[in-house]
Design a protein around this motif. Structure first.
Motif, PDB file in Angstrom:
ATOM      1  N   ASP A 164      10.878  39.496 -43.971  1.00 18.25           N
ATOM      2  CA  ASP A 164      11.003  39.585 -42.466  1.00 18.25           C
ATOM      3  C   ASP A 164      11.667  38.158 -41.812  1.00 18.25           C
ATOM      4  OD1 ASP A 164       9.560  41.752 -42.188  1.00 18.25           O
ATOM      5  OD2 ASP A 164       7.511  40.772 -42.573  1.00 18.25           O
ATOM      6  N   CYS A 165      12.344  37.572 -42.898  1.00 17.96           N
ATOM      7  CA  CYS A 165      12.914  36.155 -42.340  1.00 17.96           C
ATOM      8  C   CYS A 165      13.947  35.885 -43.325  1.00 17.96           C
ATOM      9  CB  CYS A 165      12.059  35.286 -42.293  1.00 17.96           C
ATOM     10  SG  CYS A 165      11.034  35.009 -43.725  1.00 17.96           S
ATOM     11  N   GLN A 188      13.691  34.838 -38.062  1.00 17.83           N
ATOM     12  CA  GLN A 188      12.298  35.407 -38.274  1.00 17.83           C
ATOM     13  C   GLN A 188      12.009  36.552 -37.357  1.00 17.83           C
ATOM     14  OE1 GLN A 188       9.298  32.421 -38.676  1.00 17.83           O
ATOM     15  NE2 GLN A 188       7.716  33.752 -39.439  1.00 17.83           N
ATOM     16  N   GLU A 190      10.326  38.903 -35.115  1.00 19.82           N
ATOM     17  CA  GLU A 190       8.921  38.843 -34.247  1.00 19.82           C
ATOM     18  C   GLU A 190       8.393  40.059 -33.525  1.00 19.82           C
ATOM     19  OE1 GLU A 190       7.866  35.806 -33.439  1.00 19.82           O
ATOM     20  OE2 GLU A 190       9.301  34.700 -34.396  1.00 19.82           O
ATOM     21  N   GLN A 191       9.043  41.142 -33.630  1.00 18.70           N
ATOM     22  CA  GLN A 191       8.969  42.345 -33.153  1.00 18.70           C
ATOM     23  C   GLN A 191       9.582  43.518 -33.819  1.00 18.70           C
ATOM     24  OE1 GLN A 191       9.520  42.709 -28.881  1.00 18.70           O
ATOM     25  NE2 GLN A 191       8.370  40.763 -28.151  1.00 18.70           N
ATOM     26  N   SER A 198      13.608  35.808 -34.046  1.00 14.55           N
ATOM     27  CA  SER A 198      13.927  34.441 -33.338  1.00 14.55           C
ATOM     28  C   SER A 198      14.634  33.820 -34.453  1.00 14.55           C
ATOM     29  CB  SER A 198      12.447  33.895 -33.294  1.00 14.55           C
ATOM     30  OG  SER A 198      11.904  33.646 -34.921  1.00 14.55           O
TER      31      SER A 198
END
Length: 252
Positions: A164-165, A188, A190-191, A198
């Motif tokens: 996720d990042c 990262q 976020e949704q 972000s």
């Protein structure tokens, strides 16, 4: 979304994720060995630049009464969740150390001392250590070397992709100033539904020092150098050491 943060602000949230390659358990065994060899088997130990508290927690589990000191509020918030309640965490600049009393030892690992960019910064930090160390108390710290920055890290760009990042780590080393500048860019998720990430950036700067320079500042502060080791060994540091450990003691 894009923001700029001070060092170890936004990075604090994902620090442990991207630093999961650091063998803290092995480093802890070595650090504990150095403490015991230098007569510190119990008492109060302060970790300077404690970060998210990984080493502080391990030393607390050894029975030391631990104090963790860090400049980053965000890192300390994570450390508070990780460390035992008995650990005292202080939001302080290691150059302006202000403890509540004396300690048996101070430690600083994972190149925290490399963030001190001027010789005066070293002197201030060492002077503070000397002020709060008990008689014969020890200061143990590691430092990355010029060899590491110039020959191993160089001007590389490192990309670390996770689920996720993503971390993009851009490096630039100046051999004249012995400073290495880092630009960290963190994406990262976020949704998930909208695939929205972000983006934040952090600027970091570290400096390498000759052993002679570090020794000089230790002596000015009233500390005596006991040893400079090739990291994780008991051998003397070499020209091609990438990380070295300093062991110094408060003069009797």
């Amino acid at each position: 979304m894009e923001e700029e943060w001070e060092a170890y602000g936004a990075f604090a949230e994902t620090y442990d994720l991207f630093m999961d390659n650091i063998p803290y358990e092995e480093w802890h065994v070595y650090l504990r060995q150095l403490l015991v060899q230098n007569g510190v088997t119990e008492g109060i130990v302060a970790e300077l630049g404690c970060g998210t508290g990984a080493m502080t927690t391990l030393l607390a589990e050894d029975g030391y009464d631990m104090i963790g000191v860090d400049l980053s509020v965000e890192m300390l918030e994570i450390a508070r969740e990780k460390c035992p309640e008995s650990v005292l965490l202080l939001h302080q600049d290691m150059r302006e150390l202000d403890l509540f009393g004396s300690v048996s030892a101070m430690v600083c690992v994972c190149d925290g001392m490399n963030y001190l960019l001027e010789e005066q910064d070293l002197l201030q930090t060492f002077t503070g250590a000397a002020q709060f160390l008990e008689k014969d108390g020890v200061l143990i710290f590691d430092m990355k070397t010029a060899y590491f920055y110039e020959e191993q890290l160089g001007d590389r760009t490192i990309v670390d992709n996770r689920d996720d990042c993503t971390l993009i780590w851009e490096n630039e080393y100046d051999p004249e100033t012995m400073r290495n500048e880092y630009l960290l860019t963190i994406y990262q998720l976020e949704q998930v539904e909208s695939d929205l990430f972000s983006r934040v950036e952090e600027y970091h700067c570290q400096r390498a020092y000759p052993v002679a320079t570090v020794t000089e500042q230790l002596e000015k502060a009233g500390l005596t150098l006991r040893a400079v080791y090739e990291a994780f060994t008991e051998e003397s540091a070499k020209q091609d050491s990438s990380r070295v450990y300093f062991v110094a003691a408060k003069q009797s």
